[in-house]
Motif scaffolding. Structure first.
Motif, PDB file in Angstrom:
ATOM      1  N   TYR A  19       6.121  -5.905   8.934  1.00  0.00           N
ATOM      2  CA  TYR A  19       7.324  -5.624   9.827  1.00  0.00           C
ATOM      3  C   TYR A  19       8.217  -6.416   9.775  1.00  0.00           C
ATOM      4  O   TYR A  19       9.679  -6.111   9.785  1.00  0.00           O
ATOM      5  N   ALA A  20       8.098  -7.886   9.611  1.00  0.00           N
ATOM      6  CA  ALA A  20       9.142  -8.663   9.458  1.00  0.00           C
ATOM      7  C   ALA A  20       9.990  -8.640   8.259  1.00  0.00           C
ATOM      8  O   ALA A  20      11.284  -8.793   8.369  1.00  0.00           O
ATOM      9  N   LEU A  78       2.315  -7.656  11.392  1.00  0.00           N
ATOM     10  CA  LEU A  78       3.609  -8.334  11.679  1.00  0.00           C
ATOM     11  C   LEU A  78       4.267  -8.740  10.732  1.00  0.00           C
ATOM     12  O   LEU A  78       5.651  -8.893  10.613  1.00  0.00           O
ATOM     13  N   VAL A 119      -3.563  -6.942  12.283  1.00  0.00           N
ATOM     14  CA  VAL A 119      -2.507  -7.036  13.110  1.00  0.00           C
ATOM     15  C   VAL A 119      -1.568  -8.000  12.610  1.00  0.00           C
ATOM     16  O   VAL A 119      -0.346  -7.709  12.556  1.00  0.00           O
ATOM     17  N   ALA A 120      -1.940  -9.119  11.949  1.00  0.00           N
ATOM     18  CA  ALA A 120      -1.234 -10.268  11.755  1.00  0.00           C
ATOM     19  C   ALA A 120      -0.457  -9.648  10.228  1.00  0.00           C
ATOM     20  O   ALA A 120       0.748 -10.086  10.007  1.00  0.00           O
TER      21      ALA A 120
END
Length: 50
Positions: A41-42, A38, A34-35
């Motif tokens: 996604y950033a 993210l 998940v990290a």
């Protein structure tokens, strides 16, 4: 057959104990993924700005 069962039992007695429960390994892996999601996604629109 009896010798094979004795051999399996001998190996099972010396099984390696995990330092944490197996569920903790799964939750840690899930949290890491998940990290990474993210972070990905950033930076989703970096390529369109150039």
């Amino acid at each position: 057959m009896h010798a094979a069962l004795l051999a399996v039992e001998a190996v099972a007695e010396h099984a390696i104990e995990l330092p944490v429960p197996p569920v903790a390994f799964g939750l840690t892996a899930f949290g890491g993924l998940v990290a990474l999601l993210l972070v990905t996604y950033a930076f989703r629109s970096v390529g369109t700005r150039h």
